[in-house]
Each structure stands twice: as structure tokens, then as C-alpha cells.
Write a protein that holds these residues in place. Sequence first.
Motif, PDB file in Angstrom:
ATOM      1  N   THR A 272       0.741  -1.125  -0.011  1.00 29.46           N
ATOM      2  CA  THR A 272      -0.012   0.014   0.122  1.00 29.46           C
ATOM      3  C   THR A 272       1.157   1.362  -0.015  1.00 29.46           C
ATOM      4  OG1 THR A 272      -0.109   0.110   2.238  1.00 29.46           O
ATOM      5  CG2 THR A 272      -1.939  -1.158   1.341  1.00 29.46           C
ATOM      6  N   PRO A 273       0.383   2.503  -0.347  1.00 27.56           N
ATOM      7  CA  PRO A 273       0.955   3.512  -0.275  1.00 27.56           C
ATOM      8  C   PRO A 273       1.954   3.853   0.928  1.00 27.56           C
ATOM      9  CG  PRO A 273      -0.948   4.090  -1.443  1.00 27.56           C
ATOM     10  CD  PRO A 273      -1.067   2.812  -0.861  1.00 27.56           C
ATOM     11  N   VAL A 274       3.017   4.366   1.182  1.00 29.67           N
ATOM     12  CA  VAL A 274       3.554   4.844   2.115  1.00 29.67           C
ATOM     13  C   VAL A 274       2.926   5.866   3.013  1.00 29.67           C
ATOM     14  CG1 VAL A 274       5.334   6.508   1.547  1.00 29.67           C
ATOM     15  CG2 VAL A 274       6.098   4.750   3.286  1.00 29.67           C
ATOM     16  N   PHE A 275       2.304   6.557   2.296  1.00 29.50           N
ATOM     17  CA  PHE A 275       1.450   7.547   2.870  1.00 29.50           C
ATOM     18  C   PHE A 275      -0.041   7.451   2.618  1.00 29.50           C
ATOM     19  CE2 PHE A 275       4.107  10.079  -0.214  1.00 29.50           C
ATOM     20  CZ  PHE A 275       3.019   9.917  -1.343  1.00 29.50           C
ATOM     21  N   GLU A 276      -0.928   7.922   3.551  1.00 28.55           N
ATOM     22  CA  GLU A 276      -2.283   7.891   3.111  1.00 28.55           C
ATOM     23  C   GLU A 276      -2.973   9.309   3.441  1.00 28.55           C
ATOM     24  OE1 GLU A 276      -4.384   4.921   2.891  1.00 28.55           O
ATOM     25  OE2 GLU A 276      -2.891   3.435   3.253  1.00 28.55           O
ATOM     26  N   LEU A 277      -4.185   9.289   2.877  1.00 30.44           N
ATOM     27  CA  LEU A 277      -4.854  10.441   3.434  1.00 30.44           C
ATOM     28  C   LEU A 277      -5.113  10.654   4.677  1.00 30.44           C
ATOM     29  CD1 LEU A 277      -8.023  10.429   0.950  1.00 30.44           C
ATOM     30  CD2 LEU A 277      -5.810  11.356   0.623  1.00 30.44           C
TER      31      LEU A 277
ATOM     32  N   ASP B 212      -7.067  11.594   6.595  1.00 27.44           N
ATOM     33  CA  ASP B 212      -8.406  11.522   7.291  1.00 27.44           C
ATOM     34  C   ASP B 212      -8.424   9.835   7.443  1.00 27.44           C
ATOM     35  OD1 ASP B 212      -9.589  13.944   7.417  1.00 27.44           O
ATOM     36  OD2 ASP B 212     -10.691  13.560   5.165  1.00 27.44           O
ATOM     37  N   VAL B 213      -7.794   9.171   6.698  1.00 27.81           N
ATOM     38  CA  VAL B 213      -7.992   7.685   6.934  1.00 27.81           C
ATOM     39  C   VAL B 213      -7.033   7.150   8.097  1.00 27.81           C
ATOM     40  CG1 VAL B 213      -6.819   5.531   5.872  1.00 27.81           C
ATOM     41  CG2 VAL B 213      -8.150   7.237   4.555  1.00 27.81           C
TER      42      VAL B 213
ATOM     43  N   ASP C 226       3.430  14.274   9.247  1.00 33.25           N
ATOM     44  CA  ASP C 226       2.439  14.728   8.285  1.00 33.25           C
ATOM     45  C   ASP C 226       3.285  15.178   7.228  1.00 33.25           C
ATOM     46  OD1 ASP C 226       0.284  14.337   9.924  1.00 33.25           O
ATOM     47  OD2 ASP C 226       0.591  16.276  10.782  1.00 33.25           O
ATOM     48  N   LEU C 227       2.851  15.158   5.850  1.00 31.14           N
ATOM     49  CA  LEU C 227       3.342  15.646   4.726  1.00 31.14           C
ATOM     50  C   LEU C 227       3.009  17.021   4.743  1.00 31.14           C
ATOM     51  CD1 LEU C 227       3.766  12.627   4.107  1.00 31.14           C
ATOM     52  CD2 LEU C 227       4.232  13.502   1.627  1.00 31.14           C
TER      53      LEU C 227
ATOM     54  N   GLU D 246      -4.399  17.212  -1.536  1.00 34.11           N
ATOM     55  CA  GLU D 246      -4.730  16.166  -0.540  1.00 34.11           C
ATOM     56  C   GLU D 246      -3.736  16.462   0.899  1.00 34.11           C
ATOM     57  OE1 GLU D 246      -6.525  12.735  -3.350  1.00 34.11           O
ATOM     58  OE2 GLU D 246      -4.492  12.773  -2.552  1.00 34.11           O
TER      59      GLU D 246
ATOM     60  N   LEU E 129      -1.841  14.398   3.561  1.00 30.31           N
ATOM     61  CA  LEU E 129      -1.482  13.259   3.433  1.00 30.31           C
ATOM     62  C   LEU E 129      -0.540  13.010   5.100  1.00 30.31           C
ATOM     63  CD1 LEU E 129      -0.052  12.916   0.033  1.00 30.31           C
ATOM     64  CD2 LEU E 129      -2.217  12.331   1.004  1.00 30.31           C
TER      65      LEU E 129
ATOM     66  N   MET F 252       2.338   9.907   6.758  1.00 29.21           N
ATOM     67  CA  MET F 252       2.898   8.536   6.679  1.00 29.21           C
ATOM     68  C   MET F 252       2.336   7.600   7.554  1.00 29.21           C
ATOM     69  SD  MET F 252       5.645   9.746   4.963  1.00 29.21           S
ATOM     70  CE  MET F 252       7.176   8.629   5.287  1.00 29.21           C
ATOM     71  N   ARG F 253       2.225   6.244   6.986  1.00 26.37           N
ATOM     72  CA  ARG F 253       1.578   5.087   7.742  1.00 26.37           C
ATOM     73  C   ARG F 253       2.383   4.996   8.976  1.00 26.37           C
ATOM     74  NH1 ARG F 253       3.062   0.604   3.346  1.00 26.37           N
ATOM     75  NH2 ARG F 253       5.288   0.722   3.553  1.00 26.37           N
TER      76      ARG F 253
ATOM     77  N   ARG G 119      -8.146  -0.262   5.230  1.00 29.34           N
ATOM     78  CA  ARG G 119      -8.505   0.562   4.519  1.00 29.34           C
ATOM     79  C   ARG G 119      -8.680  -0.123   3.118  1.00 29.34           C
ATOM     80  NH1 ARG G 119      -6.078   1.534  -0.102  1.00 29.34           N
ATOM     81  NH2 ARG G 119      -4.179   2.029   0.916  1.00 29.34           N
TER      82      ARG G 119
END
Lengths: 479, 479
Positions: free
Chosen positions: B106-111, B113-114, B129-130, B136, B138, B140-141, B150
Motif C-alpha cells: 500500500t502507499p507509504v502515506f495515506e490521506l 483522514d484515513v 505529516d506531509l 490532499e 497526507l 505517513m503510515r 482501508r
Amino acid sequence: MSAAVADSQLETLRDEIKQQGDEIRLLKANNADKDLIKEKVAAMNAKKALQKKLEGGDEAEKPGKFVLKCPKGTRDYGAKAMAVRESVLKIMTDTFKRHGAETIETPVFELRDVLLGKYGEEGGKLVYDLQDQGGELLSMRYDLTVPFARFLAMNKVSAMKRYHIARVYRRDQPVMTRGRYREFYQCDFDIAGTYDSMIPEAECLKIMDEVLDALDLGEYTIKLNHRLMLDGMFAVIGSDDSQFKSVCASVDKLDKEPWEKVEKELINERGLTPDAAARLGSFVRFRELNPDLDNVAVLDQMMLIPELAANAKFKKGVEEIKLLLTYCTAFGVSNAVRVEPSLARGLDYYTGSIYEAVIPNGLPGVADDEGQPVGVGSVAGGGRYDGLVGMFAAKANVPCCGVSFGIERLFAIIEAKNTAEQAAIRTSSTQVFVASAQKNLLQQELKDGVVKLRNTQSREETTVKLDELESTLTRMLAA
Amino acid sequence: MSAAVADSQLETLRDEIKQQGDEIRLLKANNADKDLIKEKVAAMNAKKALQKKLEGGDEAEKPGKFVLKCPKGTRDYGAKAMAVRESVLKIMTDTFKRHGAETIETPVFELRDVLLGKYGEEGGKLVYDLQDQGGELLSMRYDLTVPFARFLAMNKVSAMKRYHIARVYRRDQPVMTRGRYREFYQCDFDIAGTYDSMIPEAECLKIMDEVLDALDLGEYTIKLNHRLMLDGMFAVIGSDDSQFKSVCASVDKLDKEPWEKVEKELINERGLTPDAAARLGSFVRFRELNPDLDNVAVLDQMMLIPELAANAKFKKGVEEIKLLLTYCTAFGVSNAVRVEPSLARGLDYYTGSIYEAVIPNGLPGVADDEGQPVGVGSVAGGGRYDGLVGMFAAKANVPCCGVSFGIERLFAIIEAKNTAEQAAIRTSSTQVFVASAQKNLLQQELKDGVVKLRNTQSREETTVKLDELESTLTRMLAA
């Protein structure tokens, strides 16, 4: 949800729905797996429903509700995609290991200072920054080469043959249907250290050849040029250093665009005089204009142009490429290699040879909506960059050369190929699955001392005694 | 460089120099590889030199000069570390695949909100945080479990056995010497979907057992408890739901701290009455206070306490654990499993069984400065989390349970073990290296039709005819 957030999500959604639609049309045109198409359509419909909701500004929506999606330009790799990815990467890593390479991993983000200025102005704009949460300022890596140079400088490593397969980050405009993402895998092989001239380059070309051969993607060409030859050509036409990058960028388009268009750009946007542009065209199109010449003859004939022959840089570049070609012959890769004076590639940090592998004829069996073959283009590229490590440690002299595989494009090609060949993709390694088909069935079989074997492909069932199970399974799996 | 930046760098440097010093002392105490120690000392000295420079405020320094380092709490994995990592991960992935698992990425970062709210208040503070660069928001997980949930919700997957090995990000206070980093690998195996009660849990415990057995780290114990048993105990002592997390956090310390200290914390900081705290102690210390009872007897005896027996949640928890224990016996892992009513683990999202593997006696052959064995503690843990997927898609009912391996700790243990055993670590797979030892040597050997073979371990040299080379090499490598 604030209106601004909703707007930005809407915009992203619309982009994505459009791209998914394109992708679905492409899949259909190629008779892709029905389940895959169904899955993609369902995903698109979910997004359309969300779009409707957001456009309608559904006020009854519960607070905290959000769009369920991956960040723009990123994707999940499901089990099928991962199986393809693993099979491609196995070919890569086996090849690298056969050549004695080691592997490393570096942090996914670096101090912003480390990345700053290494990617040129254009690249810099595309770097993801982390939020300042106190402490150091960080940015996501944009490629694997700059972190490698930092690694060598910081750990005072003066020689290393390494490969690195990992994801990098670019805030580019994503085009998912063409495999262009903001988060994507790179697969790099580099040789750092001082060696006899052109020996590391020859190994890089050999590795490109071995990997592309093993991937079985049809015909490919490895284009070859030299930074000093480009420097020499630009000097001869009177272009100055400040124009180098932008002129390169225009010249690099020659594999996709006609000379007339590139020439116009050189004059109108890059500031070359019409004479200089025409002269440059006669150099960079030398191969195209002399289709009967072989690699060595192209170089020899260019050296008959007095101004080029008189330019020390150009001369040195030609000598190095000629030496490299003799190694290519020894390694059996000279047939795949093609000297191409127009090959410029984007990056400023190349100091010597540059090369790029292309699949010119598109993918066998894969066509676009109009039945035309889908062009594949560049699938690997690299070159020599002797100055990069020195940017991190002034005293370090660690010449490097390497190759980066366009692994996302290769994944996409192999996926399309699998679809075209209707190849079954195994996502798990399970050969024998132990299951109790009904409640309490286990107890009866235990009592009888048997198990039922079912071949899930042929649906054939046999009842086997427990003490014959192992030999039966071994026989069936070998068949 | 601004004074503020220099100050923040200085602070980081001092932390790191102290940690490197600690690490070097530990390595020396364990007679670690001399080259490794030398390397670490050199790295520390480089940092000390920089510290001096920064403290001196060297004004002559060129602008744009920066400290060459990895971001705080991150590290490079060099070739040796990667070789260890690959050997450990091979054991993991072989085990997962044997159990029929697929893998995803999965992506290394998520929205943002997720991720928001999924890690509790404490975890939320530690999320990277980015920067908002338009588009958006984003982050980091922080683990691999929330992205998995998700993934399941978004792709409408209702059943999947998957493993995922990747790095996650926490802005925690790093303690490199104890293997605690801000960027670190996690290795998760999860089973999503509806199955007969306790079957997936049994497979998770079996996998923990197989992996720890294969890693050969000496004795280990898999502690086992149930969220509903904890809920029941807390209800009986009159603790309310709002206290659940903080009381759990205190109880969880019982494996490191004496009861008296935990009891004080429960009364003074968690707001329990002295009576409630004492009562809770009698429950969570039930195993400790009754050392002669086995797993089933612990549960049976606790069920003799009327208030616990009367609590529906506690009763259900006990029944599930007893069922799980019968499967453990069938799978041959019951010896490693130990019912432990004090096991609480941090995460709020567990809804059923929880488990944690510990290596209680420290690592064989590895000692601290005072010659005491180095305790290892938790190396894997997990449990059932039936509600997480539903947080992303209200209608989705995808019960899950899984296990996460403390892979960084395992890397560190294996590295220490290799050092203690003076194991040689091969960082490349090269068996035969082709080299030209002197300039033009190749030409002479070509003329004679021979090559010289050198065994790099014994330093023995033999000259072999070209047509006998392959058979000679095959023989030597087989020996």
C-alpha cells in the motif's frame, strides 16, 4: 467537510474517474481478464457515486465521513500485482547477484539539505516535503541515486557494487494508464569506485541486456551516447553552458517528435540561432541521416567533421565509446547496442557515457483502441556520474556509473503480456490445502484412517489411506 | 546556516554521539567484530568533529555546507545488515507462503483522514505529516494494520490471508541502541474473513511458533489473553469504559515492574480506589500468584470467582480461549502458549484474543556491561480486531485477526547472535570472480589457453586449461 477540501477531492476524483475509464477501455480492447475489468468498473462506479454525493453537497452526511481512496498518484498493489512484481524483481535480483552486487536500504526521506539542488530546478519542484513538526526539515527521496551518493560519502565507502529496489516520490501529474505514478518503484544497479576505463559501463550494458533478454519482451535497443560528445557538439555550434540543460531537453525529444518541431523549439524557446540549430541537427541526427553506418562507422565519420575532431571533449567521448564497444563485443551485447548522438537524457549529473534501453516496436499482441501497437519506449537508462559523491564530501573521489530500470513500466508490460497470453497468475504458493469440507467430517475420516484428495483443477476426487498420503501427494505434485 | 538550524543539529548530534558511544561499549563488551567496532568509532568521531565545528560556530565555513547524516531516528541498512535482514525475512515469508498467504503493498502515506483517530490520542501525536503543497492532506503510515483495513474496505475484499513486510513511521523518541527507530520495518500476517471461532487465531499462534522456532533464538513463550476477559475484570472492579485504555497501559507494565509500583500508578494516576486496585491485582496476577496451575486450570479457577463467572463478557472470553487451547494442542504449539491475564497490549482496536511472544531469558551468549544477560522482551504480538474494517465501510463486516513481528528487534537479536557466534556474513552471492590481476595478463593467458584459479580462503593457486575450467570449478564449488 470544508468546501475547499470537498473541491480538491472532487477535482482528484474527476481526474481519477477519467483515467479509470481510459484504463478500462484499454483493458477491454485487449480482451483482458473479465474479473479484472469487473473489479475496475466497480472501483470506478464507487468513485462516480462519491462524485455525485460531493457535487450534490450531501448535507445529511455524517461528520468524519471521508472518501475511501489512495492518495492521488498512488495505488495499492494487490496480490496479483505483487505476484507479477515479485517475478520481475526475481529476474533483476538474480542478475545483480550473479554480477556480485550487494544491496542496501536508505531512509525513505532525507534531510532537505541533502536533496536540495541535486535534481535541478524542475526536479526540486516535484519533491514531497514533510511538514515541519519541530526538529529537522525532511523531504521524500526523489530517486535512489542521490541517497546512494549520500550513503557512500557519509560512510566513506570508496568502492561498491550495489543494487537498490525501492519506491521513490515525485509530485508530478500522474497518468495512471501510462504507468506514471507519484509513488513508484525504482530498481537501480550502480558501480562505485575507480576501475579501468569503460569496464563498469560494459557491465551495466551487459546487465541491461541480460535482464531484458530474461524478461522476454521482444526486440530492444540500447542507445549509447557520451556527455562529452554532447558537450563538444554544443561547443562547436556556439551554445553556452547555461543553455546545456534546456537544449538537451529539446534534443531528447527526437525519439518522439520530428526534427522540424524540435528545431523550432531550439530557435524559439532555447535561443539558438537558425544556423546553430541546423548545425546541431546535422550532428545529433547523424545516425538517422546515415542509416547504413554501423556503430564504429558513425563515430569515425563524425570525427571526419573538422570542428568536432578538433574539440578535445568530443574526441575523448568518441574514444571512450569506441573502447566500450570493444568490451560490448567481448560480452556479446554489441548487437543490442546502438550509438545514438541524439540521446541526451534529462539529468544534469551525467559526466561520461549515457545509455537508454528502448523497446521500439511496441509490445507483441498489445494494441490500443485503434488496433495500433502500443509503443513502449524507454525501459532502462543510466550513465556515468563522477561528480555526485563529491557534492556530499568534497575530498571524496568516488566515480560512479549505473543503470536504473523503469520497473513500473516493466510491471505494466508484463501484466499486459500476461493478459494477452491469458497466463494464470498464482498469488499464493499453496500446493496442498488442508480443509474440513463439512462440520465434523474430520472425525469420520479420522475413524476410517483416510483423507479425501481433490484436484481443484480437474475436480477429480480420490480417497487415500493416511499412510499412503505422502507418497500419493508427492506423485500428484510431480505430475 | 542559521543559528536555529545549527542548534537543532547540535542537539541531534549530541544525542547520537551518546547513543553511538553506548552502542560501541555494548559491542566491545560482547567481543563484536573488530571491523564493525572500528566503523562505528569512525562514524562517532566524524560526528564529534562536526559537533566541535558547530559548537565553535566556524564562520569560515562555506555556505550551503551541511551535516551529512540520516534523519533523526533513521538509519542506512548497509550490505551486512541487509544480508541479515534478507535471511530473517526469508524465514518469515517461507512460513507465510506455506500457510497460503498472499502479499500486498500500500502507499507509504495515506490521506490524513484515513489515519485520523485510528491510533488513539497517543499514536496520533507520533504521526509524520506531509507538508500541505496543495491538494490532499497526507500522513505517513504508522503501522500496516490500518492501511490493510482501508485496503479491504476500499477494494471490498471480504476474505484474505495476507502478509505485508514494509517500513512504518513514528515520530517517537528514538533509542537506536535498543533498536527503536522512527522508521522501521514491520512484518504482519493477518487473516481477514469469517471463519469458525478461533481457527484463524490458532493459525496465527502456529505461525508465531514456526517462525520463532526457525529463527533459533532459544526459549520463548506466547502469552495469551482475551479482550473480553479484561473487559470483564474491569467491570467487576467497577472501572468504567473511559478508564479502559489507561488502566490497560498500567497493567501491561506488570511484565517489567513489581505489582506495588503498578498498584500505586492505578490509584494515583488512573483513579482506581485502593480496593478496586487490589481486586484488579488479584485478577491480573492470578497466574503469577498460582504458579502451579496450567493454562486450562488458570481459566477454570478464575471462573470459580463468582463475580467473574457471572460476567457474560468474561465467560465468553474464557470459552474462546479454552477452544483456542484445544486447537493449540492439535497444532502442537500448546507448550509454548501461556494464558496470562495481565497481558493487555496497547491498542484499543482489539476485540477478542490477544497474544504476545516474549523471549524471557535474554539472548544466549549476549550480556550487558555488567555481564548480565540482555533481556529481549516482546518479539511478536497481535490479536483479533473485528471492528477496524467497519470504521472505513460501515456496511462491511470483515472480522480480522493477525500477528505483527517485531522485526527490527529480531534483526538486532540475530546480528548480536551472529557476532557472538562469530558467524561470517556473505553480502554477495558471488562464487566465482573473474578478474585480470595485472594489465595485459589476459592476453598471455589467452595465448596459453589457460586461466589461473585462486581459492581466496586457502590462497591456493592452480593453473587450469580452458577446456577443463568448467568441470574443475564445478568440483571445487561442490567441495
